[in-house]
Design an enzyme around this catalytic site. Structure first.
Site, PDB file in Angstrom:
ATOM      1  N   CYS A 106      60.548  38.049  53.685  1.00 55.07           N
ATOM      2  CA  CYS A 106      60.102  36.670  53.477  1.00 55.07           C
ATOM      3  C   CYS A 106      61.157  35.648  53.896  1.00 55.07           C
ATOM      4  O   CYS A 106      60.812  34.544  54.336  1.00 55.07           O
ATOM      5  CB  CYS A 106      59.693  36.450  52.026  1.00 55.07           C
ATOM      6  N   HIS A 115      61.558  35.978  46.517  1.00 54.78           N
ATOM      7  CA  HIS A 115      60.603  35.451  47.500  1.00 54.78           C
ATOM      8  C   HIS A 115      61.015  34.072  47.996  1.00 54.78           C
ATOM      9  O   HIS A 115      61.397  33.197  47.216  1.00 54.78           O
ATOM     10  CB  HIS A 115      59.195  35.380  46.904  1.00 54.78           C
ATOM     11  N   ASP A 162      53.682  29.845  53.169  1.00 60.18           N
ATOM     12  CA  ASP A 162      54.000  31.059  52.413  1.00 60.18           C
ATOM     13  C   ASP A 162      53.492  32.277  53.180  1.00 60.18           C
ATOM     14  O   ASP A 162      52.313  32.348  53.545  1.00 60.18           O
ATOM     15  CB  ASP A 162      53.336  30.984  51.035  1.00 60.18           C
TER      16      ASP A 162
END
Length: 282
Positions: free
Chosen positions: A20, A121, A136
């Site tokens: 991520c 994250h 995202d």
């Protein structure tokens, strides 16, 4: 005022293993500029500099450690790594809660990008062609945010414990695009806003079914293999990410083992060269 980037196309990366941080940096830049190995090289360089500082201190023996403080074997990078990576593009990353960020606290619409982090994250919120989007990587496509909802969304994140950073500077305006919409890294793609909205609607419809049905659909012939997580929820994405952890850990460990300060500098030179090539194509 921000100029139109890549003809108004949106660059989005869907979740690949636990990368991520890579997805976050690339969506801030709106192009596939960094790989996990680039960020691992930056992390290695930071670790080496930190060790040198500790060795010069009186209590070096108490604090010296061979473990990286900037990347975990699971692939989670520190904010310092993201900062150094974006500095290659003359971009500055500052916490939203610092005094210098007071104007953004009052009116976030004044900014162009935010980086958000909680636990392991990372994701970015980015303005593209005057419109705000949530990039995202756990989403199948960028999610449009109205100017009113932007402020409410940031407040909600802060209330939930997320750390938020502002990205300031002159963002790249163009990234060379291939003839197809897919990026060379295999998990990035360019989408027009209409396609992004359509994909999110389709995903929302799919997610209304049970989790087991979503998992079965993922392995069916109807699933777009270029976007393996688009039909899954956040929890399901994390489940599948864990299945890929072994490969990721091996890659990160190998990269950290081979990387040295010189190697990291060479990586930075390569990225800078890529930036120069991009500038020539403007």
């Amino acid at each position: 005022m921000e100029r139109t980037s890549n003809g108004g196309m949106l660059y989005h990366e869907v979740q690949e293993a636990n990368l991520c941080a890579v997805h976050c940096v690339n969506t801030v830049l709106q192009g596939p500029f960094f790989s996990e190995f680039d960020l691992a090289a930056v992390a290695s360089d930071l670790d080496e500099k930190e060790r040198q500082v500790m060795l010069e201190g009186a209590a070096a023996a108490d604090f010296f450690s061979e473990e990286s403080h900037n990347v975990s074997l699971g692939g989670d990078f520190s904010i310092q790594v993201l900062q150094k990576a974006l500095e290659v593009w003359d971009l500055q990353v500052i916490p939203l809660n610092c005094p210098d960020a007071e104007p953004a606290q009052i009116d976030p619409e004044l900014e162009n990008a935010f980086i958000c982090h909680l636990h392991d994250h990372w994701f970015c919120i980015r303005k593209v062609s005057g419109e705000w989007y949530n990039f995202d990587s756990l989403l199948a496509a960028p999610q449009h945010l109205s100017k009113f909802y932007l402020s409410a969304f940031l407040d909600s994140l802060k209330g939930s414990g997320w750390s938020i950073f502002i990205v300031k500077g002159s963002f790249p305006q163009e990234c060379p695009m291939s003839s197809s919409s897919e990026a060379s890294n295999g998990f990035g793609q360019w989408l027009c806003p209409e396609d992004a909205e359509r994909i999110l609607k389709e995903t929302s419809s799919t997610q209304s079914s049970s989790s087991s049905s979503a998992v079965n659909n993922r392995s069916s012939d109807n699933v777009d293999q270029q976007r393996p997580y688009q039909a899954l929820s956040r929890e399901e994405v994390r489940t599948f990410s864990e299945m890929e952890d072994d490969d990721l850990k091996a890659a990160i460990a190998a990269s950290l083992l081979d990387a040295s300060a010189a190697g990291a500098n060479l990586g930075a030179v390569g990225i800078t060269s890529q930036r120069e090539d991009t500038e020539k194509q403007k």
